[in-house]
Write an enzyme that holds these catalytic residues in place. Structure first.
Site, PDB file in Angstrom:
ATOM      1  N   GLU A 195      98.136 -85.572 -56.124  1.00 12.13           N
ATOM      2  CA  GLU A 195      99.219 -85.219 -55.973  1.00 12.13           C
ATOM      3  C   GLU A 195     100.019 -85.157 -56.840  1.00 12.13           C
ATOM      4  OE1 GLU A 195      99.484 -82.583 -53.287  1.00 12.13           O
ATOM      5  OE2 GLU A 195      98.402 -83.166 -52.334  1.00 12.13           O
TER       6      GLU A 195
ATOM      7  N   GLU B 203     108.089 -81.243 -66.880  1.00 12.57           N
ATOM      8  CA  GLU B 203     109.147 -81.138 -65.717  1.00 12.57           C
ATOM      9  C   GLU B 203     109.958 -82.594 -65.920  1.00 12.57           C
ATOM     10  OE1 GLU B 203     106.594 -83.870 -63.066  1.00 12.57           O
ATOM     11  OE2 GLU B 203     107.677 -82.763 -61.332  1.00 12.57           O
TER      12      GLU B 203
END
Ligand code: ADP
Length: 481
Positions: free
Chosen positions: A251, A384
């Site tokens: 993830e 990000e």
């Protein structure tokens, strides 16, 4: 409440005493005060933990799903009984507002409950053979010893989301939590211990990430690594794990777009966009990173959004009324500032925030920030931020919105706000992401699959899909001639 020294290495059912010279400080990111000292283990402890998990595997995997379920269910109950204390520890070491920490603990417990229920439901298959002389069946069997590497942004729920399904499947565990948030991990492991988990089934090693990771990667006993964290470390694990073709569930990072259609409920869209963007001060892998608004409603939406953002309270997560706590460390704060400066230097306008928070606390705070007049060449549009920052762009038609939303190397979560079902379905189907929230920004639940595509990783957590990651399908072909 938190002891000055916390034993944080748990191997084969024993907590190791802290050793001189092998400890590290845990710091409150809101005040920069030292909270505790924990053990700083390395390769040796990791190897011992792997051996313990290996030894415990046959006992645990041969227990019935129903027996494993009872221990998971007890763990769920113990966690729910202790939400307030666990949340206070979480906030003190990680920074998020107490209400969010309570939400995280409750969610973490839900994973234990869900997989307590799933533990008895790992069904196999009977396959009708193409020849009458054979019978064929498929039985799910646990992967083996699992290395779990977890991040600091959800220091409790990321653990139960991995360990819940792994334990339900019959796997044994070596857990390495993030170095900065070991206390929440210690609490989870103590819950398993109190719930009656047999020795060696769950082992905890805090300390040197690289060494512990290397021990997991080089061991042929560790059959799978489940990891949540940065894309760079995920790629490293995949590269190094390839030597043994280790099973990996990753993830990783994300860069989530929100699309606000012209028929959206703008009030709701603004409120939920803020929830998504500023939850955990923007340090959530499914946080909104880009906001695309239909040009015809952009002005009204921006106005509603600004009013709401300006009302947000920054401060200690332990204080009542705080909406945004500190960032995890100075690097995180510097990164947000760099993204803002880059955007402003290329023509973006600061609608709200735009600088470090100047409050009474020494921690790593940043004001909730909204940027307009944003262009695609700005770093914030592709990298990000992992901080409380959202850039807004407009779009003129649905096709443009989808094209822009999909223009990312990441593919974790995307959101769309619309009151029309057919728009919701049409847009969702075209978005290249593993998780789509329609008028919903909290799509992470125990019962449904969570996971990304592209550079956001692979594998799912949650739902029956989450447990399948930890099961191999063994095919048994029986000749009956
Ligand atoms: P972040 O940037 O959010 O801290 P990381 O990917 O660095 O994300 O960290 C996520 C988890 O991975 C943490 O538990 C961290 O200690 C661990 N980690 C970092 N580097 C390595 C490595 N080389 N090997 C194994 N684990 C690592």
């Amino acid at each position: 409440m938190i002891e000055k020294q916390t034993k944080s290495i748990f191997i084969n059912g024993e907590w190791r005493p802290l050793e001189d010279g092998k400890q590290t400080d845990v710091v409150n990111p809101a005040t920069l005060e030292k909270i505790s000292e924990v053990s700083y283990g390395g390769r040796q402890e990791a190897e011992e933990a792997i051996q313990a998990a290996s030894k415990a595997f046959s006992t645990w995997s041969e227990m019935s799903g129903r027996e494993r379920s009872k221990i998971l269910y007890k763990s769920y109950e113990l966690m729910m009984e202790d939400v307030d204390r666990l949340a206070a520890i979480l906030t003190t070491e990680q920074g998020k507002p107490l209400a969010e920490a309570k939400g995280e603990i409750t969610g973490a417990a839900q994973s234990l409950l869900w997989y307590a229920e799933e533990a008895s439901r790992a069904y196999g298959e009977w396959i009708p053979s193409s020849v009458s002389s054979k019978r064929m069946l498929v039985i799910p069997s646990p992967v083996g010893v699992v290395g779990a590497i977890t991040p600091w942004n959800f220091p409790t729920s990321m653990i139960t989301r991995k360990l819940g399904p792994a334990l339900a499947a019959g796997c044994t565990i070596v857990l390495k939590p993030a170095t900065v948030t070991p206390l929440s991990a210690v609490e989870v492991v103590k819950i398993f211990e109190r719930a009656g988990m047999p020795k060696g089934v769950v082992n905890l090693v805090t300390g040197n990430s690289k060494e512990i990771g290397e021990a997991m990667l080089s061991s042929n006993v560790v059959r799978m690594i489940t990891f949540t964290g940065s894309t760079n470390v995920g790629k490293y694990l995949m590269r190094e794990g390839s030597n043994q073709l280790k099973k990996l569930s990753l993830e990783l990072g994300g860069h989530a777009p929100i699309i606000v259609c012209k028929d959206a409920d703008l009030e709701k869209a603004a409120t939920l966009s803020l929830t998504s963007t500023f939850r955990n001060s923007g340090q959530t892998c499914i946080c909104a990173n880009r906001l695309y608004v239909d040009a015809s409603v952009a002005e009204e939406f921006a106005h509603i959004l600004k009013t709401k953002v300006d009302a947000l309270q920054v401060g200690s997560g332990l204080e009542e009324g705080t909406n945004l706590g500190p960032l995890i460390n100075e690097d995180a704060q510097t990164k947000v500032q760099a993204h803002v400066e880059d955007a402003v230097s290329k023509g973006a306008k600061v609608v709200s925030g735009g600088k470090k928070w100047e409050g009474t606390l020494d921690g790593y705070f940043y004001e909730p920030t909204v940027l307009s007049d944003v262009t695609d060449d700005m770093v914030v549009m592709s990298e990000e931020t992992f901080g409380p920052l959202i850039p807004i762009q407009t779009f003129s038609d649905e096709e443009e919105a989808i094209r822009k939303a999909n223009d990312s190397e990441y593919g974790l979560a995307a959101y769309v706000f619309t009151e029309k079902t057919k728009t919701a379905l049409r847009v969702s189907e075209q978005l290249d992401y593993g998780i789509i929230g329609v008028n919903d920004v909290t799509p992470s639940v125990a019962e449904a699959p969570f996971g990304g595509i592209k550079q956001s990783g692979n594998g799912k957590e949650g739902g029956h899909h989450g447990m399948e990651e930890f099961l191999e399908q063994k095919f048994i072909s029986i000749g009956i001639d």
